[in-house]
Write a protein that holds these residues in place. Structure first.
Motif, mmCIF file in Angstrom:
data_model
loop_
_atom_site.group_PDB
_atom_site.id
_atom_site.type_symbol
_atom_site.label_atom_id
_atom_site.label_comp_id
_atom_site.label_asym_id
_atom_site.label_seq_id
_atom_site.Cartn_x
_atom_site.Cartn_y
_atom_site.Cartn_z
ATOM 1 N N GLY A 82 0.853 -1.187 0.000
ATOM 2 C CA GLY A 82 0.000 0.000 0.000
ATOM 3 C C GLY A 82 0.888 1.235 0.000
ATOM 4 N N HIS A 83 0.867 2.007 -1.074
ATOM 5 C CA HIS A 83 1.691 3.203 -1.179
ATOM 6 C C HIS A 83 0.860 4.438 -0.858
ATOM 7 C CE1 HIS A 83 4.466 6.195 -2.647
ATOM 8 N NE2 HIS A 83 3.509 6.681 -3.412
ATOM 9 N N HIS A 84 1.369 5.282 0.034
ATOM 10 C CA HIS A 84 0.701 6.531 0.399
ATOM 11 C C HIS A 84 1.308 7.691 -0.379
ATOM 12 C CE1 HIS A 84 -0.268 4.176 4.058
ATOM 13 N NE2 HIS A 84 -1.370 4.902 4.039
ATOM 14 N N GLU A 85 0.486 8.389 -1.141
ATOM 15 C CA GLU A 85 0.936 9.639 -1.778
ATOM 16 C C GLU A 85 0.902 10.766 -0.752
ATOM 17 O OE1 GLU A 85 2.124 10.375 -4.829
ATOM 18 O OE2 GLU A 85 2.027 8.272 -5.433
ATOM 19 N N ASP A 86 -0.031 10.686 0.202
ATOM 20 C CA ASP A 86 -0.218 11.730 1.208
ATOM 21 C C ASP A 86 -0.527 11.048 2.537
ATOM 22 O OD1 ASP A 86 -1.062 13.795 2.844
ATOM 23 O OD2 ASP A 86 -2.447 14.655 1.369
ATOM 24 N N TYR A 87 0.411 11.121 3.475
ATOM 25 C CA TYR A 87 0.244 10.429 4.751
ATOM 26 C C TYR A 87 -0.855 11.026 5.616
ATOM 27 C CZ TYR A 87 4.351 7.683 3.735
ATOM 28 O OH TYR A 87 5.230 6.815 3.161
ATOM 29 N N SER A 88 -1.317 12.233 5.287
ATOM 30 C CA SER A 88 -2.425 12.814 6.056
ATOM 31 C C SER A 88 -3.761 12.190 5.654
ATOM 32 C CB SER A 88 -2.472 14.335 5.881
ATOM 33 O OG SER A 88 -2.852 14.674 4.567
ATOM 34 N N LYS A 89 -3.739 11.362 4.602
ATOM 35 C CA LYS A 89 -4.924 10.613 4.159
ATOM 36 C C LYS A 89 -4.583 9.126 4.250
ATOM 37 C CE LYS A 89 -5.967 14.254 0.853
ATOM 38 N NZ LYS A 89 -5.976 14.589 -0.572
ATOM 39 N N PRO A 90 -4.557 8.582 5.474
ATOM 40 C CA PRO A 90 -4.015 7.237 5.674
ATOM 41 C C PRO A 90 -4.733 6.109 4.953
ATOM 42 C CG PRO A 90 -5.032 8.041 7.684
ATOM 43 C CD PRO A 90 -5.009 9.181 6.714
ATOM 44 N N LEU A 91 -6.016 6.271 4.638
ATOM 45 C CA LEU A 91 -6.726 5.195 3.949
ATOM 46 C C LEU A 91 -6.739 5.377 2.434
ATOM 47 C CD1 LEU A 91 -9.669 4.587 6.430
ATOM 48 C CD2 LEU A 91 -7.553 3.276 6.165
ATOM 49 N N ASP A 92 -6.086 6.398 1.949
ATOM 50 C CA ASP A 92 -5.972 6.643 0.514
ATOM 51 C C ASP A 92 -4.632 6.078 0.047
ATOM 52 O OD1 ASP A 92 -6.213 7.540 -2.063
ATOM 53 O OD2 ASP A 92 -5.915 9.662 -1.571
ATOM 54 N N VAL A 93 -4.663 4.828 -0.419
ATOM 55 C CA VAL A 93 -3.430 4.152 -0.828
ATOM 56 C C VAL A 93 -3.529 3.668 -2.269
ATOM 57 C CG1 VAL A 93 -2.809 3.394 1.497
ATOM 58 C CG2 VAL A 93 -4.148 1.901 0.053
ATOM 59 N N VAL A 94 -2.375 3.546 -2.895
ATOM 60 C CA VAL A 94 -2.256 2.921 -4.210
ATOM 61 C C VAL A 94 -1.700 1.529 -3.939
ATOM 62 C CG1 VAL A 94 -1.074 2.975 -6.435
ATOM 63 C CG2 VAL A 94 -1.803 5.120 -5.360
ATOM 64 N N TRP A 95 -2.435 0.500 -4.332
ATOM 65 C CA TRP A 95 -1.985 -0.875 -4.115
ATOM 66 C C TRP A 95 -1.093 -1.266 -5.279
ATOM 67 C CZ3 TRP A 95 -2.559 -2.582 0.552
ATOM 68 C CH2 TRP A 95 -3.605 -2.129 1.330
ATOM 69 N N CYS A 96 0.160 -1.580 -4.980
ATOM 70 C CA CYS A 96 1.106 -1.867 -6.057
ATOM 71 C C CYS A 96 2.066 -2.991 -5.677
ATOM 72 C CB CYS A 96 1.876 -0.604 -6.432
ATOM 73 S SG CYS A 96 2.666 0.237 -5.068
ATOM 74 N N CYS A 97 2.611 -3.607 -6.701
ATOM 75 C CA CYS A 97 3.593 -4.670 -6.497
ATOM 76 C C CYS A 97 4.910 -4.034 -6.018
ATOM 77 C CB CYS A 97 3.797 -5.460 -7.785
ATOM 78 S SG CYS A 97 4.554 -4.529 -9.128
ATOM 79 N N PRO A 98 5.802 -4.811 -5.427
ATOM 80 C CA PRO A 98 7.066 -4.252 -4.950
ATOM 81 C C PRO A 98 7.860 -3.528 -6.051
ATOM 82 C CG PRO A 98 6.748 -6.432 -4.046
ATOM 83 C CD PRO A 98 5.650 -6.224 -5.058
ATOM 84 N N SER A 99 7.839 -4.048 -7.258
ATOM 85 C CA SER A 99 8.576 -3.424 -8.350
ATOM 86 C C SER A 99 8.019 -2.042 -8.677
ATOM 87 C CB SER A 99 8.525 -4.330 -9.585
ATOM 88 O OG SER A 99 9.157 -3.713 -10.669
ATOM 89 N N CYS A 100 6.706 -1.936 -8.801
ATOM 90 C CA CYS A 100 6.085 -0.639 -9.091
ATOM 91 C C CYS A 100 6.244 0.309 -7.904
ATOM 92 C CB CYS A 100 4.616 -0.813 -9.451
ATOM 93 S SG CYS A 100 4.373 -1.531 -11.100
ATOM 94 N N HIS A 101 6.193 -0.209 -6.682
ATOM 95 C CA HIS A 101 6.369 0.625 -5.502
ATOM 96 C C HIS A 101 7.762 1.252 -5.522
ATOM 97 C CE1 HIS A 101 5.554 0.984 -0.889
ATOM 98 N NE2 HIS A 101 5.437 2.145 -1.519
ATOM 99 N N TYR A 102 8.758 0.453 -5.835
ATOM 100 C CA TYR A 102 10.128 0.964 -5.961
ATOM 101 C C TYR A 102 10.190 2.054 -7.037
ATOM 102 C CZ TYR A 102 15.091 1.158 -7.018
ATOM 103 O OH TYR A 102 16.376 1.600 -7.237
ATOM 104 N N LYS A 103 9.571 1.771 -8.168
ATOM 105 C CA LYS A 103 9.599 2.740 -9.274
ATOM 106 C C LYS A 103 8.892 4.044 -8.904
ATOM 107 C CE LYS A 103 9.923 -0.803 -12.825
ATOM 108 N NZ LYS A 103 9.191 -1.542 -13.861
ATOM 109 N N ILE A 104 7.796 3.952 -8.173
ATOM 110 C CA ILE A 104 7.093 5.166 -7.722
ATOM 111 C C ILE A 104 8.019 6.013 -6.857
ATOM 112 C CG2 ILE A 104 5.252 6.045 -6.238
ATOM 113 C CD1 ILE A 104 3.559 3.612 -7.201
ATOM 114 N N HIS A 105 8.682 5.373 -5.916
ATOM 115 C CA HIS A 105 9.576 6.119 -5.022
ATOM 116 C C HIS A 105 10.797 6.672 -5.740
ATOM 117 C CE1 HIS A 105 7.729 5.859 -1.075
ATOM 118 N NE2 HIS A 105 7.272 4.693 -1.453
ATOM 119 N N HIS A 106 11.171 6.062 -6.814
ATOM 120 C CA HIS A 106 12.328 6.526 -7.579
ATOM 121 C C HIS A 106 11.898 7.267 -8.839
ATOM 122 C CE1 HIS A 106 14.071 3.702 -4.788
ATOM 123 N NE2 HIS A 106 15.148 4.431 -4.885
ATOM 124 N N LYS A 107 10.624 7.679 -8.872
ATOM 125 C CA LYS A 107 10.076 8.525 -9.934
ATOM 126 C C LYS A 107 10.214 7.937 -11.329
ATOM 127 C CE LYS A 107 9.365 11.596 -6.725
ATOM 128 N NZ LYS A 107 8.439 11.194 -5.740
#
Length: 97
Positions: free
Chosen positions: A68-93
């Motif tokens: 579960g990836h959070h774009e905004d931690y002030s909205k804790p239930l608003d997550v993007v569900w992604c695989c580990p590979s995509c999660h890594y890519k999101i964090h590394h833009k």
């Protein structure tokens, strides 16, 4: 760089356990909003108020280890569900999250 086996030996050693315990404690102290968001998602999942999909919302591939990836931690239930590979890519833009 240490081998994977050497890192694992350190992780399970007394010195390694203490190192990671202290690092985790420091992370928790520095990131209370992230900690709260992660805990909120876990409580919602356990209570059945939120369901974790088995398909990545980014690449649409099935995966048994969805994050579960959070774009905004002030909205804790608003997550993007992604695989580990995509999660890594999101964090590394590497992909639009």
């Amino acid at each position: 760089m240490a081998s994977r086996e050497a890192k694992e030996r350190f992780r399970v050693s007394d010195k390694g356990r203490e190192f990671y315990r202290e690092a985790n404690k420091r992370w928790r102290q520095r990131n209370p909003e992230k900690l709260n968001a992660h805990a909120t998602v876990q409580r919602a999942l356990r209570a059945g108020k939120m369901l974790k999909p088995s398909i990545c919302e980014v690449c649409h591939e099935p995966n048994d280890h969805i994050h579960g990836h959070h774009e905004d931690y002030s909205k804790p239930l608003d997550v993007v569900w992604c695989c580990p590979s995509c999660h890594y890519k999101i964090h590394h833009k590497e992909v639009a999250g």
